[in-house]
Design a protein around this motif. Structure first.
Motif, short mmCIF file in Angstrom:
data_model
loop_
_atom_site.label_atom_id
_atom_site.label_comp_id
_atom_site.label_asym_id
_atom_site.label_seq_id
_atom_site.Cartn_x
_atom_site.Cartn_y
_atom_site.Cartn_z
N UNK A 1 0.82 -1.21 0.00
CA UNK A 1 0.00 0.00 0.00
C UNK A 1 0.85 1.26 0.00
N UNK A 2 1.99 1.21 0.66
CA UNK A 2 2.85 2.39 0.73
C UNK A 2 3.41 2.79 -0.63
N UNK A 3 3.37 1.88 -1.58
CA UNK A 3 3.90 2.18 -2.91
C UNK A 3 3.00 3.15 -3.69
N UNK A 4 1.76 3.26 -3.30
CA UNK A 4 0.85 4.19 -3.98
C UNK A 4 1.05 5.57 -3.37
N UNK A 5 2.02 6.28 -3.91
CA UNK A 5 2.44 7.55 -3.32
C UNK A 5 2.67 8.56 -4.44
N UNK A 6 2.27 9.82 -4.24
CA UNK A 6 2.39 10.82 -5.31
C UNK A 6 3.83 11.25 -5.61
N UNK A 7 4.74 11.10 -4.67
CA UNK A 7 6.12 11.58 -4.85
C UNK A 7 6.97 10.54 -5.56
N UNK A 8 7.51 10.89 -6.73
CA UNK A 8 8.34 9.97 -7.50
C UNK A 8 9.58 9.56 -6.72
N UNK A 9 10.13 10.47 -5.93
CA UNK A 9 11.33 10.15 -5.16
C UNK A 9 11.05 9.06 -4.13
N UNK A 10 9.87 9.12 -3.50
CA UNK A 10 9.53 8.09 -2.51
C UNK A 10 9.24 6.75 -3.20
N UNK A 11 8.58 6.80 -4.34
CA UNK A 11 8.33 5.57 -5.09
C UNK A 11 9.65 4.90 -5.45
N UNK A 12 10.62 5.68 -5.90
CA UNK A 12 11.93 5.14 -6.26
C UNK A 12 12.62 4.53 -5.04
N UNK A 13 12.57 5.24 -3.92
CA UNK A 13 13.20 4.74 -2.70
C UNK A 13 12.57 3.42 -2.26
N UNK A 14 11.24 3.35 -2.29
CA UNK A 14 10.55 2.13 -1.86
C UNK A 14 10.76 0.98 -2.85
N UNK A 15 10.90 1.30 -4.14
CA UNK A 15 11.13 0.25 -5.13
C UNK A 15 12.47 -0.45 -4.89
N UNK A 16 13.39 0.26 -4.24
CA UNK A 16 14.69 -0.34 -3.91
C UNK A 16 14.67 -0.99 -2.53
N UNK A 17 13.94 -0.38 -1.59
CA UNK A 17 13.89 -0.91 -0.22
C UNK A 17 12.97 -2.11 -0.10
N UNK A 18 11.81 -2.06 -0.77
CA UNK A 18 10.82 -3.16 -0.70
C UNK A 18 10.36 -3.49 -2.12
N UNK A 19 11.24 -4.10 -2.93
CA UNK A 19 10.87 -4.39 -4.31
C UNK A 19 9.70 -5.36 -4.42
N UNK A 20 8.88 -5.14 -5.42
CA UNK A 20 7.69 -5.96 -5.64
C UNK A 20 7.99 -7.12 -6.58
N UNK A 21 7.10 -8.08 -6.56
CA UNK A 21 7.13 -9.22 -7.49
C UNK A 21 5.80 -9.28 -8.21
N UNK A 22 5.78 -10.01 -9.32
CA UNK A 22 4.55 -10.20 -10.10
C UNK A 22 4.32 -11.69 -10.27
N UNK A 23 3.12 -12.15 -9.90
CA UNK A 23 2.75 -13.55 -10.06
C UNK A 23 1.67 -13.62 -11.14
#
Length: 353
Positions: free
Chosen positions: A93-115
């Motif tokens: 849920x935290x990935x849905x964020x308006x700030x691109x910088x935060x999205x980038x940070x979270x994509x590295x800290x808590x990367x997602x997977x696709x099933x």
């Protein structure tokens, strides 16, 4: 982008049934963001359940889709975040964020997977009119060599194995089991699959309410709490599905219990006049929505039906059962909850974390 199936597409849905039906293809029910991925060469779009694109929120998956998916395809699946203790929906849920910088940070800290669990198009061919059994075989061939973070969900036609999955996989944070008719075509926004989910009950304290959008004299939701080992009343979620007439009745019934925030266990706003939700109470799906509430003396106990807990929160909104005048609020603790045995995600999909 020019594909035989173009965005937006509303995902095919499932209706809840009480038991696993016979004669179907069975899959684990993943607890994440339902997504349809469109790839046409370097062009990637990630569609959501509400048909709005989520591409900007998952840059790490965009890169993975370019590397791993067939050059031109449309794939239905689930975006998840896998951890050593199971699926983490809060982090997702935290990935849905308006700030691109935060999205980038979270994509590295808590990367997602696709099933992935369905194939809607491949190359120039629209597969939505084909039976699911054929689509599943084509999905396995097309994505069978994909590397993490792209995976294909396990599937079986063995109902006994599906029953075992239902019992075991909950310990890794999965929702239950999905049953898909083997002859079924892909029908967007239609409930033609079946989902079997865990249902439990708990006795909870009602310590506040929010009013309904229809007006100030109707209950929108009741705030639920359980006592922890320290004797603190912890907010765990809400119940809110009531007929309109019942919403008005509840409002009148609860007025004698209305109190002030002074001394209330959920005085999250401190001494200010406007009490705002504590950390974790906000809504990422309704930005700007007023989530303040009216405090009640924590004296009422209600039995609710729920599916499962994630840490100290209900993963989904609970359902009203009945009042429990025979229970004291202090007896409503976390100890009553049925906790599933832990299960490793890597035993479900190797390489998921």
């Amino acid at each position: 982008m020019r594909l035989p199936v173009m965005p937006p597409v509303a995902p095919m849905l499932a209706k809840a049934v009480p038991a696993i039906p016979a004669g179907a293809s069975y899959e684990p029910k993943w607890d994440g963001f339902r997504s349809i991925v469109f790839r046409d060469g370097d062009e990637i779009e990630i569609g959501s359940r509400n048909e709005k694109p989520m591409t900007r929120y998952f840059p790490e998956l965009v890169l993975a889709f370019r590397d791993e998916l067939p050059p031109r395809c449309v794939v239905d699946g689930e975006i998840i975040i896998a951890t050593g203790s199971g699926l983490d929906f809060d982090a997702l849920q935290q990935r849905i964020h308006p700030a691109a910088s935060r999205v980038k940070m979270l994509s590295e800290a808590t990367p997602a997977s696709f099933v992935a669990f369905d194939l809607l198009a491949l190359g120039d061919e629209d597969l939505t009119g084909r039976p699911f059994g054929e689509r599943r075989s084509m999905l396995e061939r097309a994505l069978g060599s994909c590397r993490p973070p792209v995976h294909v969900t396990p599937a079986t036609s063995d109902i006994e194995l599906a029953r075992r999955w239902f019992e075991e996989f909950e310990g890794a944070g999965l929702d239950g089991v999905v049953a898909k008719p083997l002859t079924g075509t892909y029908q967007p926004d239609k409930r033609v699959m079946f989902k079997i989910k865990h249902t439990r009950t708990a006795d909870c304290v009602v310590a506040g309410y929010r009013v309904h959008k229809s007006g100030p004299d109707a209950i929108g939701s009741l705030l639920l709490g359980l006592y922890d080992d320290a004797g603190t009343l912890v907010s765990i979620g809400v119940i809110g599905a009531f007929p309109m007439a019942r919403r008005k009745e509840l409002f009148a019934e609860l007025q004698p219990l209305v109190t002030t925030f002074d001394g209330h266990p959920w005085d999250w706003g401190g001494a200010s006049e406007t009490r705002t939700p504590r950390s974790g109470e906000g809504s990422r799906w309704s930005v700007g929505k007023d989530l303040s509430f009216t405090p009640l003396r924590p004296e009422l106990v209600v039995e609710v039906r729920y599916e499962h807990m994630e840490r100290t929160r209900l993963r989904h909104m609970a359902q009203f059962g009945h009042w429990r005048p025979d229970r004291t609020p202090e007896s409503c603790t976390f100890e009553q909850l049925d906790r599933p045995v832990a299960f490793d995600l890597d035993d479900i999909v190797p390489g998921l974390r």
